[in-house]
Design an enzyme around this catalytic site. Structure first.
Site, PDB file in Angstrom:
ATOM      1  N   TYR A 149       0.861  -1.167   0.033  1.00  0.00           N
ATOM      2  CA  TYR A 149       0.106  -0.124  -0.083  1.00  0.00           C
ATOM      3  C   TYR A 149       0.909   1.479  -0.092  1.00  0.00           C
ATOM      4  O   TYR A 149       0.108   2.318  -0.323  1.00  0.00           O
ATOM      5  CB  TYR A 149      -0.982   0.199   1.243  1.00  0.00           C
ATOM      6  CG  TYR A 149      -1.884  -1.393   1.434  1.00  0.00           C
ATOM      7  CD1 TYR A 149      -2.138  -1.913   0.248  1.00  0.00           C
ATOM      8  CD2 TYR A 149      -2.556  -1.306   2.658  1.00  0.00           C
ATOM      9  CE1 TYR A 149      -2.889  -2.962   0.448  1.00  0.00           C
ATOM     10  CE2 TYR A 149      -3.263  -2.476   2.792  1.00  0.00           C
ATOM     11  CZ  TYR A 149      -3.566  -3.344   1.745  1.00  0.00           C
ATOM     12  OH  TYR A 149      -4.277  -4.357   1.891  1.00  0.00           O
ATOM     13  N   LEU A 171     -17.328  -4.419   1.298  1.00  0.00           N
ATOM     14  CA  LEU A 171     -18.691  -3.721   0.596  1.00  0.00           C
ATOM     15  C   LEU A 171     -18.466  -3.752  -1.153  1.00  0.00           C
ATOM     16  O   LEU A 171     -18.842  -3.190  -1.861  1.00  0.00           O
ATOM     17  CB  LEU A 171     -18.378  -2.180   0.806  1.00  0.00           C
ATOM     18  CG  LEU A 171     -18.496  -1.864   2.364  1.00  0.00           C
ATOM     19  CD1 LEU A 171     -18.454  -0.375   2.625  1.00  0.00           C
ATOM     20  CD2 LEU A 171     -19.707  -2.565   3.093  1.00  0.00           C
ATOM     21  N   ASN A 215     -19.193   3.017   9.902  1.00  0.00           N
ATOM     22  CA  ASN A 215     -19.037   1.711   9.725  1.00  0.00           C
ATOM     23  C   ASN A 215     -18.854   0.877  11.344  1.00  0.00           C
ATOM     24  O   ASN A 215     -19.281  -0.411  11.277  1.00  0.00           O
ATOM     25  CB  ASN A 215     -17.644   1.257   9.000  1.00  0.00           C
ATOM     26  CG  ASN A 215     -17.909   1.625   7.382  1.00  0.00           C
ATOM     27  OD1 ASN A 215     -19.005   1.987   7.039  1.00  0.00           O
ATOM     28  ND2 ASN A 215     -16.729   1.859   6.729  1.00  0.00           N
TER      29      ASN A 215
END
Length: 271
Positions: free
Chosen positions: A42, A187, A236
């Site tokens: 990342y 999701l 969330n």
């Protein structure tokens, strides 16, 4: 060693802007998250570490670093033993930590060789640089192989998991092998928000699509790690305590399989 208790986490894949990444991690911790997930791939470990330090290093906030599970992953090209050992230490330097709580093999591809790679993870655990060893994106056969080779128990297996890609077999193996199944892209990278069948179930439940998807994962023994920014970070987290009727959860279970959203080549993953 007892199984790793992994609460719903904040995912950081795609948080490329360092300022945004640091702010998101800090906000998540302040909102109540106690699980932060990153990876060498990342390219944001330093920003994640800054977010952790911003909160855990502030006496006024009163969040102990020991209460936060920090996870990172070794890049597939760094899975030769000497690279595992070297780059794990580089990750710790970027994160500003002496150890991580959970260190994953990110993908069993590229430089991955089970017999050579996995003992290097055992060494890092023995040296105190990680408390737990995990794997990510493993097939059932590769998972069984890793269990046979590792001295350390596999604490977590991270894979894509969402209502249209439910990972039934890997969930069953997580129960059998007593490790956590961690679900990334819970999701479906936003695809659920355009999924009429899923949206209809969410509407009947009286919950937002995001909360329903995350609550479904939690109810099925999966630890989701959604990426979120802004107000969605706190929203969330509400999935952990959301009370969803069994009939609604069973309706999600019954959704036919759809697409997964991984980036890597299936043939390489399934070699």
């Amino acid at each position: 060693m007892p199984p790793l208790d992994l609460p719903l986490g904040i995912g950081t894949s795609g948080l490329d802007d360092p300022t945004e990444c640091t702010a998101t991690v800090a906000a998540a911790l302040e909102d109540g998250y106690r699980h932060v997930d990153t990876a060498q791939m990342y390219d944001n470990e330093a920003a994640v570490g800054d977010g952790i330090e911003r909160v855990c290093g502030d006496p006024a906030v009163d969040i102990d670093r020991e209460d936060v599970t920090v996870a990172t992953k070794i890049h597939p090209t760094n899975l030769a033993p000497e690279d595992v050992r070297r780059t794990a230490r580089e990750s710790l330097d970027r994160l500003g930590l002496d150890r991580v709580d959970l260190l994953y093999v990110h993908w069993p591809t590229d430089a991955y060789d089970a017999e050579a790679t996995l003992p290097a993870f055992d060494e890092l655990r023995a040296d105190g640089l990680t408390e737990h060893v995990g794997v990510s994106n493993f097939t059932p056969d590769l998972l069984r192989e890793a269990r046979d080779i590792l001295d350390a128990p596999i604490a977590a297996h991270q894979v894509e998991c969402h209502p249209r890609f439910q990972q039934t077999e890997l969930r069953a193996l997580a129960d059998e092998f007593d490790h956590r199944l961690v679900g990334y892209s819970p999701l479906a990278r936003g695809a659920l928000f355009d999924d009429e069948a899923f949206l209809s179930i969410a509407e009947r439940s009286g919950r937002s699509p995001a909360v329903l998807a995350l609550a479904w994962a939690v109810s099925r023994g999966v630890t989701p790690i959604p990426k979120a920014t802004g107000d969605h970070v706190a929203e969330n987290l509400r999935a952990v305590t959301a009370e969803i009727p069994d009939s609604v959860l069973r309706a999600v279970d019954a959704l036919p399989p759809g697409d997964r959203h991984i980036d890597r080549d299936d043939a390489a993953w399934n070699r």
